[in-house]
Design a protein around this motif. Structure first.
Motif, PDB file in Angstrom:
ATOM      1  N   LEU A  39       0.822  -1.363   0.030  1.00 45.77           N
ATOM      2  CA  LEU A  39      -0.014   0.071  -0.206  1.00 45.77           C
ATOM      3  C   LEU A  39       0.788   1.428   0.300  1.00 45.77           C
ATOM      4  CD1 LEU A  39      -2.887  -1.003   2.634  1.00 45.77           C
ATOM      5  CD2 LEU A  39      -2.943  -0.906  -0.177  1.00 45.77           C
ATOM      6  N   GLY A  40       1.940   1.275   0.640  1.00 45.74           N
ATOM      7  CA  GLY A  40       2.805   2.366   0.759  1.00 45.74           C
ATOM      8  C   GLY A  40       3.395   2.803  -0.579  1.00 45.74           C
ATOM      9  N   LEU A  41       3.810   1.753  -1.255  1.00 42.97           N
ATOM     10  CA  LEU A  41       4.259   1.791  -2.575  1.00 42.97           C
ATOM     11  C   LEU A  41       3.277   2.619  -3.631  1.00 42.97           C
ATOM     12  CD1 LEU A  41       6.817  -0.325  -4.546  1.00 42.97           C
ATOM     13  CD2 LEU A  41       4.835   0.409  -5.556  1.00 42.97           C
ATOM     14  N   ILE A  42       2.117   1.885  -3.428  1.00 40.15           N
ATOM     15  CA  ILE A  42       1.034   2.261  -4.230  1.00 40.15           C
ATOM     16  C   ILE A  42       0.811   3.899  -4.132  1.00 40.15           C
ATOM     17  CG2 ILE A  42      -1.573   2.084  -4.885  1.00 40.15           C
ATOM     18  CD1 ILE A  42      -1.108  -1.047  -3.895  1.00 40.15           C
ATOM     19  N   GLU A  43       0.418   4.298  -2.726  1.00 39.99           N
ATOM     20  CA  GLU A  43       0.227   5.643  -2.502  1.00 39.99           C
ATOM     21  C   GLU A  43       1.379   6.422  -2.964  1.00 39.99           C
ATOM     22  OE1 GLU A  43      -2.080   8.903  -1.104  1.00 39.99           O
ATOM     23  OE2 GLU A  43      -2.791   6.766  -1.364  1.00 39.99           O
ATOM     24  N   ALA A  44       2.425   6.235  -2.771  1.00 37.97           N
ATOM     25  CA  ALA A  44       3.665   6.990  -3.409  1.00 37.97           C
ATOM     26  C   ALA A  44       3.493   7.183  -4.750  1.00 37.97           C
ATOM     27  CB  ALA A  44       4.951   6.467  -2.832  1.00 37.97           C
ATOM     28  N   SER A  45       3.331   6.042  -5.338  1.00 36.58           N
ATOM     29  CA  SER A  45       3.284   5.930  -6.809  1.00 36.58           C
ATOM     30  C   SER A  45       2.106   6.910  -7.528  1.00 36.58           C
ATOM     31  CB  SER A  45       2.946   4.757  -7.627  1.00 36.58           C
ATOM     32  OG  SER A  45       1.560   4.321  -7.350  1.00 36.58           O
ATOM     33  N   TYR A  46       0.984   7.101  -6.718  1.00 33.53           N
ATOM     34  CA  TYR A  46      -0.011   8.121  -7.170  1.00 33.53           C
ATOM     35  C   TYR A  46       0.574   9.548  -6.934  1.00 33.53           C
ATOM     36  CZ  TYR A  46      -4.115   4.764  -7.858  1.00 33.53           C
ATOM     37  OH  TYR A  46      -4.958   4.057  -8.370  1.00 33.53           O
ATOM     38  N   ILE A  47       1.019   9.725  -5.987  1.00 35.63           N
ATOM     39  CA  ILE A  47       1.670  11.163  -5.497  1.00 35.63           C
ATOM     40  C   ILE A  47       2.595  11.691  -6.470  1.00 35.63           C
ATOM     41  CG2 ILE A  47       2.650  12.510  -3.804  1.00 35.63           C
ATOM     42  CD1 ILE A  47       1.289  11.046  -1.655  1.00 35.63           C
ATOM     43  N   SER A  48       3.502  10.566  -7.010  1.00 37.57           N
ATOM     44  CA  SER A  48       4.372  11.102  -7.926  1.00 37.57           C
ATOM     45  C   SER A  48       3.654  11.445  -8.993  1.00 37.57           C
ATOM     46  CB  SER A  48       5.353   9.860  -8.356  1.00 37.57           C
ATOM     47  OG  SER A  48       6.049   9.354  -7.170  1.00 37.57           O
ATOM     48  N   ILE A  49       2.792  10.904  -9.666  1.00 42.38           N
ATOM     49  CA  ILE A  49       2.099  11.313 -10.922  1.00 42.38           C
ATOM     50  C   ILE A  49       1.389  12.300 -10.802  1.00 42.38           C
ATOM     51  CG2 ILE A  49       0.649  10.354 -12.967  1.00 42.38           C
ATOM     52  CD1 ILE A  49       3.287   9.045 -12.676  1.00 42.38           C
ATOM     53  N   GLU A  50       0.789  12.756  -9.757  1.00 39.44           N
ATOM     54  CA  GLU A  50       0.112  13.838  -9.586  1.00 39.44           C
ATOM     55  C   GLU A  50       0.962  15.086  -9.309  1.00 39.44           C
ATOM     56  OE1 GLU A  50      -2.125  12.363  -6.178  1.00 39.44           O
ATOM     57  OE2 GLU A  50      -3.545  11.052  -7.529  1.00 39.44           O
ATOM     58  N   ASN A  51       1.859  14.921  -8.676  1.00 38.42           N
ATOM     59  CA  ASN A  51       2.850  16.186  -8.575  1.00 38.42           C
ATOM     60  C   ASN A  51       3.453  16.248 -10.106  1.00 38.42           C
ATOM     61  OD1 ASN A  51       2.754  16.348  -5.977  1.00 38.42           O
ATOM     62  ND2 ASN A  51       4.652  15.834  -5.219  1.00 38.42           N
ATOM     63  N   LEU A  52       3.633  15.510 -10.833  1.00 40.73           N
ATOM     64  CA  LEU A  52       4.177  15.678 -12.038  1.00 40.73           C
ATOM     65  C   LEU A  52       3.186  16.411 -13.116  1.00 40.73           C
ATOM     66  CD1 LEU A  52       6.184  12.314 -13.090  1.00 40.73           C
ATOM     67  CD2 LEU A  52       6.991  14.578 -13.176  1.00 40.73           C
ATOM     68  N   LEU A  53       1.876  16.024 -12.766  1.00 40.81           N
ATOM     69  CA  LEU A  53       0.883  16.583 -13.443  1.00 40.81           C
ATOM     70  C   LEU A  53       0.668  18.151 -13.082  1.00 40.81           C
ATOM     71  CD1 LEU A  53      -1.899  13.912 -13.508  1.00 40.81           C
ATOM     72  CD2 LEU A  53      -1.169  15.310 -15.518  1.00 40.81           C
TER      73      LEU A  53
END
Length: 329
Positions: A195-209
């Motif tokens: 779960l921790g990795l999944i959440e971090a993966s979402y935040i990475s893409i959202e920050n990039l957007l």
């Protein structure tokens, strides 16, 4: 809570005898030392047996005792992140100055230890991002850091939440094109990720957007939206689906300037605010206006648009000047 503490808590609440708790695992004296915290380690095989003796799933026991399964670097990482949270949240001048000095000392440590592990490199990038905002002598993450993390990631074949946390903070300072090589390695996600990795993966893409929305060409935004959509297919999330829809409507508005898309974007933000009371609608409005003004050169001129009368909130609050790891990724 540590493993010995949660075992003792469950045992006493459920009135389960010690003899039943450690049955088929260890001696009475060893168990008593363990429960009191004098003995730190037990065999991995014994955890499942103790869970069975306590009549709870092993996964639940492990979940409630996560602190027992962190190494020294992870404990240090969590401690520093919590300190940064305190720095951000406090309004007391003396407290802020004291924490500022501590953060600076931890940053010095991270500079020396950043190549020890991905955990420490992640902490280094995080603290460098924070420190550059509170100390003019420290620069934000730069090309040298980017080259270093590319080397680290290329040398690995198994990725953890720390690689994604590093990406989430780099995304604030670098463009999609700068980070494309890393993105292509880390995405798409595989199945059965923590779960921790999944959440971090979402935040990475959202920050990039958020970063790409400030670029002249929006082409990369659509590539990132595709990655976000694939993430949602594999790991559904109500919160991140709402964020995806916010970005989708905002992109439509920036392309054709049709007000209906801006209103729909705001509708999703308001829905998000109901689910997350920590989100501030006023800040959301300001962030949205800044993005639009940056792209179009002016604020949206729509009568009665976004009349904010209460504080609730969403994702666009995290503009490109904020460090996402403060939220606990």
């Amino acid at each position: 809570m540590f493993l010995n503490q949660i075992i003792r808590t469950i045992r006493t609440k459920e009135k389960i005898p010690k003899t039943k708790t450690y049955k088929n695992t260890m001696s009475k004296s060893l168990y008593e030392h363990f429960e009191k915290g004098n003995e730190k380690s037990i065999k991995v095989a014994h955890v499942g047996i103790i869970a069975q003796n306590l009549n709870i799933p092993t996964q639940d026991l492990l979940h409630y005792s996560k602190a027992s399964f962190k190494n020294e670097e992870e404990i240090y990482y969590d401690k520093v992140v919590e300190m940064v949270n305190q720095f951000v949240q406090t309004n007391k001048k003396e407290k802020k100055e004291s924490l500022k000095k501590e953060i600076n000392e931890h940053f010095k440590v991270s500079v020396k230890t950043r190549f020890d592990s991905c955990c420490m490199f992640s902490l280094y990038i995080f603290l460098k991002s924070i420190s550059s905002n509170i100390n003019l002598e420290i620069s934000p993450p730069d090309q040298t850091d980017l080259i270093d993390i590319k080397k680290i990631i290329k040398s690995k074949t198994f990725y953890t939440s720390f690689e994604y946390k590093i990406l989430s903070n780099l995304a604030i300072y670098f463009s999609f094109n700068d980070l494309k090589e890393i993105i292509e390695i880390l995405y798409p996600l595989e199945s059965n990720m923590p779960l921790g990795l999944i959440e971090a993966s979402y935040i990475s893409i959202e920050n990039l957007l958020l970063t790409e929305l400030r670029q002249e060409d929006l082409t990369n935004c659509f590539a990132l939206m595709e990655i976000l959509d694939k993430n949602l297919e594999l790991y559904p999330s109500y919160q991140h689906r709402l964020i995806y829809l916010q970005f989708k409507e905002l992109l439509e508005y920036l392309i054709n300037l049709e007000p209906k898309h801006l209103f729909q974007c705001w509708n999703y933000i308001e829905i998000m605010s109901i689910a997350d009371p920590n989100v501030n609608l006023k800040q959301q409005k300001e962030a949205l206006y800044k993005i639009i003004e940056h792209r179009t050169g002016k604020e949206p001129n729509i009568g009665g648009f976004l009349n904010v009368t209460k504080n609730n909130g969403s994702s666009l609050e995290n503009t490109a000047n904020e460090i996402i790891d403060i939220k606990g990724v």
